[in-house]
Design a protein around this motif. Sequence first.
Motif, PDB file in Angstrom:
ATOM      1  N   GLY A 335       0.824  -1.219   0.000  1.00  0.00           N
ATOM      2  CA  GLY A 335       0.000   0.000   0.000  1.00  0.00           C
ATOM      3  C   GLY A 335       0.851   1.258   0.000  1.00  0.00           C
ATOM      4  O   GLY A 335       0.555   2.227  -0.701  1.00  0.00           O
ATOM      5  N   ARG A 336       1.943   1.238   0.750  1.00  0.00           N
ATOM      6  CA  ARG A 336       2.843   2.413   0.806  1.00  0.00           C
ATOM      7  C   ARG A 336       3.529   2.619  -0.541  1.00  0.00           C
ATOM      8  O   ARG A 336       3.600   3.723  -1.062  1.00  0.00           O
ATOM      9  CB  ARG A 336       3.914   2.206   1.882  1.00  0.00           C
ATOM     10  CG  ARG A 336       3.378   2.438   3.279  1.00  0.00           C
ATOM     11  CD  ARG A 336       4.473   2.158   4.295  1.00  0.00           C
ATOM     12  NE  ARG A 336       4.123   2.723   5.585  1.00  0.00           N
ATOM     13  CZ  ARG A 336       4.842   2.542   6.689  1.00  0.00           C
ATOM     14  NH1 ARG A 336       5.939   1.809   6.656  1.00  0.00           N
ATOM     15  NH2 ARG A 336       4.465   3.094   7.822  1.00  0.00           N
ATOM     16  N   ARG A 337       4.023   1.534  -1.108  1.00  0.00           N
ATOM     17  CA  ARG A 337       4.753   1.622  -2.380  1.00  0.00           C
ATOM     18  C   ARG A 337       3.851   2.196  -3.476  1.00  0.00           C
ATOM     19  O   ARG A 337       4.291   2.988  -4.309  1.00  0.00           O
ATOM     20  CB  ARG A 337       5.245   0.212  -2.773  1.00  0.00           C
ATOM     21  CG  ARG A 337       6.093   0.161  -4.022  1.00  0.00           C
ATOM     22  CD  ARG A 337       6.637  -1.246  -4.291  1.00  0.00           C
ATOM     23  NE  ARG A 337       5.614  -2.245  -4.519  1.00  0.00           N
ATOM     24  CZ  ARG A 337       4.939  -2.401  -5.651  1.00  0.00           C
ATOM     25  NH1 ARG A 337       5.184  -1.609  -6.673  1.00  0.00           N
ATOM     26  NH2 ARG A 337       4.018  -3.343  -5.761  1.00  0.00           N
ATOM     27  N   LEU A 338       2.564   1.821  -3.433  1.00  0.00           N
ATOM     28  CA  LEU A 338       1.662   2.247  -4.505  1.00  0.00           C
ATOM     29  C   LEU A 338       0.823   3.476  -4.100  1.00  0.00           C
ATOM     30  O   LEU A 338      -0.129   3.836  -4.792  1.00  0.00           O
ATOM     31  CB  LEU A 338       0.764   1.074  -4.921  1.00  0.00           C
ATOM     32  CG  LEU A 338       1.530  -0.075  -5.611  1.00  0.00           C
ATOM     33  CD1 LEU A 338       0.668  -1.317  -5.742  1.00  0.00           C
ATOM     34  CD2 LEU A 338       2.043   0.353  -6.990  1.00  0.00           C
ATOM     35  N   GLY A 339       1.177   4.075  -2.986  1.00  0.00           N
ATOM     36  CA  GLY A 339       0.554   5.348  -2.607  1.00  0.00           C
ATOM     37  C   GLY A 339      -0.839   5.238  -2.006  1.00  0.00           C
ATOM     38  O   GLY A 339      -1.566   6.232  -1.936  1.00  0.00           O
ATOM     39  N   ALA A 340      -1.222   4.029  -1.544  1.00  0.00           N
ATOM     40  CA  ALA A 340      -2.547   3.889  -0.935  1.00  0.00           C
ATOM     41  C   ALA A 340      -2.479   3.989   0.590  1.00  0.00           C
ATOM     42  O   ALA A 340      -3.493   4.203   1.253  1.00  0.00           O
ATOM     43  CB  ALA A 340      -3.166   2.555  -1.330  1.00  0.00           C
ATOM     44  N   VAL A 341      -1.283   3.798   1.136  1.00  0.00           N
ATOM     45  CA  VAL A 341      -1.079   3.984   2.576  1.00  0.00           C
ATOM     46  C   VAL A 341      -0.007   5.063   2.686  1.00  0.00           C
ATOM     47  O   VAL A 341       1.113   4.870   2.204  1.00  0.00           O
ATOM     48  CB  VAL A 341      -0.587   2.684   3.250  1.00  0.00           C
ATOM     49  CG1 VAL A 341      -0.281   2.927   4.720  1.00  0.00           C
ATOM     50  CG2 VAL A 341      -1.612   1.568   3.099  1.00  0.00           C
ATOM     51  N   PHE A 342      -0.381   6.193   3.265  1.00  0.00           N
ATOM     52  CA  PHE A 342       0.578   7.291   3.313  1.00  0.00           C
ATOM     53  C   PHE A 342       1.576   7.081   4.424  1.00  0.00           C
ATOM     54  O   PHE A 342       1.216   6.646   5.519  1.00  0.00           O
ATOM     55  CB  PHE A 342      -0.146   8.629   3.478  1.00  0.00           C
ATOM     56  CG  PHE A 342      -1.007   8.912   2.285  1.00  0.00           C
ATOM     57  CD1 PHE A 342      -0.434   9.204   1.055  1.00  0.00           C
ATOM     58  CD2 PHE A 342      -2.389   8.833   2.377  1.00  0.00           C
ATOM     59  CE1 PHE A 342      -1.220   9.420  -0.065  1.00  0.00           C
ATOM     60  CE2 PHE A 342      -3.178   9.047   1.267  1.00  0.00           C
ATOM     61  CZ  PHE A 342      -2.598   9.342   0.039  1.00  0.00           C
ATOM     62  N   ILE A 343       2.827   7.358   4.099  1.00  0.00           N
ATOM     63  CA  ILE A 343       3.864   7.227   5.113  1.00  0.00           C
ATOM     64  C   ILE A 343       3.751   8.432   6.035  1.00  0.00           C
ATOM     65  O   ILE A 343       3.785   9.564   5.586  1.00  0.00           O
ATOM     66  CB  ILE A 343       5.265   7.120   4.468  1.00  0.00           C
ATOM     67  CG1 ILE A 343       5.250   5.942   3.495  1.00  0.00           C
ATOM     68  CG2 ILE A 343       6.359   6.959   5.512  1.00  0.00           C
ATOM     69  CD1 ILE A 343       6.419   5.834   2.568  1.00  0.00           C
ATOM     70  N   ASN A 344       3.546   8.157   7.274  1.00  0.00           N
ATOM     71  CA  ASN A 344       3.115   9.162   8.218  1.00  0.00           C
ATOM     72  C   ASN A 344       4.061   9.160   9.420  1.00  0.00           C
ATOM     73  O   ASN A 344       3.608   9.088  10.549  1.00  0.00           O
ATOM     74  CB  ASN A 344       1.673   8.721   8.635  1.00  0.00           C
ATOM     75  CG  ASN A 344       0.872   9.845   9.186  1.00  0.00           C
ATOM     76  OD1 ASN A 344       1.317  10.960   9.224  1.00  0.00           O
ATOM     77  ND2 ASN A 344      -0.319   9.502   9.645  1.00  0.00           N
ATOM     78  N   GLU A 345       5.406   9.102   9.139  1.00  0.00           N
ATOM     79  CA  GLU A 345       6.333   8.891  10.253  1.00  0.00           C
ATOM     80  C   GLU A 345       6.433  10.158  11.118  1.00  0.00           C
ATOM     81  O   GLU A 345       6.290  11.235  10.639  1.00  0.00           O
ATOM     82  CB  GLU A 345       7.753   8.535   9.807  1.00  0.00           C
ATOM     83  CG  GLU A 345       7.939   7.694   8.580  1.00  0.00           C
ATOM     84  CD  GLU A 345       7.491   6.243   8.652  1.00  0.00           C
ATOM     85  OE1 GLU A 345       7.383   5.692   9.741  1.00  0.00           O
ATOM     86  OE2 GLU A 345       7.251   5.678   7.606  1.00  0.00           O
TER      87      GLU A 345
END
Length: 345
Positions: A335-345
């Motif tokens: 999901g992160r790689r494809l932009g569906a889970v935003f990296i929110n560190e």
Amino acid sequence: MGKQATKKVCVTGGAGYLGSSLVKKLLDNGYSVHATLRNLEDKTKVGLLKSLPGADSKLVLFQADIYNPDEFKHAIEGCEFVFHVATPQQTSATTQTSQEIIEGAISGVRSIAESCIQSPSVKRLIYTASVMAASPVTTDCGKLNFESNVNESCWTPLDITSSHGLEYMMTYTISKTLAEKEALRYNDNPNCKLEVVSLPCGLVGGETLLSHVPLSVQVMFSSLIGNSATFKGFQLMEEILGSVPIIHIEDVCDTHIFCIEKPSMRGRFICAAASPTIREVATYFRQNYPQYEISEEFMGEEKKAISCDNSKLVKMGFEYKYNMKNILDDSVNCGRRLGAVFINE
Ligand SMILES: NC(=O)c1ccc[n+]([C@@H]2O[C@H](COP(=O)([O-])OP(=O)(O)OC[C@H]3O[C@@H](n4cnc5c(N)ncnc54)[C@H](OP(=O)(O)O)[C@@H]3O)[C@@H](O)[C@H]2O)c1
């Protein structure tokens, strides 16, 4: 590679999530593959399959639609094993009614099995089934009671309803239940040499070769990102199965290949590596991805999971390589790689 290098297999729905990963793994293992898709003019899907290592010499593509099931005949001819992965589904682009989808799934299985029987090279048909067809519930005045764990003797009652709506998922559930029964029916005929294996798979997560996040992977991380539309799919599974049986895409492909590497095999084999509740998944996410705040509405109820018995395939010698942690982490990474889970560190 060795002996397998000469084996020819067919994969219906070769450009889908499961199909494309299975085609890749089969090519990697030295098999020659006939893959079907609905539209050979679809440059994205054809391009993906043609770019797989080994595709140049070992992959042939065929056009076939379940609503014209005779079209699969050419792809099946000359193969030793047939994986029937494709399934008709309700999407924004579908014009078919629920009834037409259900009938299409059943007649697709029948026609593919008949083509297998007519093609003397075909030994075994492997049907990609869904654990949604293996609910252990009985219905009592609309209330769902869990009679046992999820195992190969369970069949989802056709009058099952869900409190979560999702008509397309109910159509899917009924179509998968009836299509799987239709496939297994061929094992009841002692004069029929075709072996049929059905693999009711749990919700599939992990990485993908596709350029979008597959729906099942979106469902897998739905509680993490608070997506109520895809989370409903999770809720429906827990309502009908008493837990959410899950499996990694690599293990799904390996179970399928395992079934053609046995000299003889037929019957129904549940494929799931773990069966957590929604709450157990959300708790894992809370502990391991604290940067996302999971609101209470996505935490699920506190309840004991109905387990999913995967021992039949394990007793045959299959080993799952991916546990709940791997499945969830790889789904989030996809999901992160494809932009569906935003990296929110
Ligand atoms: N993902 C999961 O969690 C999961 C779990 C259990 C079982 N399964 C089963 O695994 C199989 C593949 O699912 P998936 O998750 O990989 O979904 P997917 O990516 O949406 O793939 C669906 C496949 O079905 C094909 N298809 C759809 N309508 C068709 C039609 N009318 N005629 C011919 N082919 C048609 C599509 O072909 P085109 O590429 O040509 O459009 C595509 O290859 C299905 O049988 C599904 O029930 C999936």
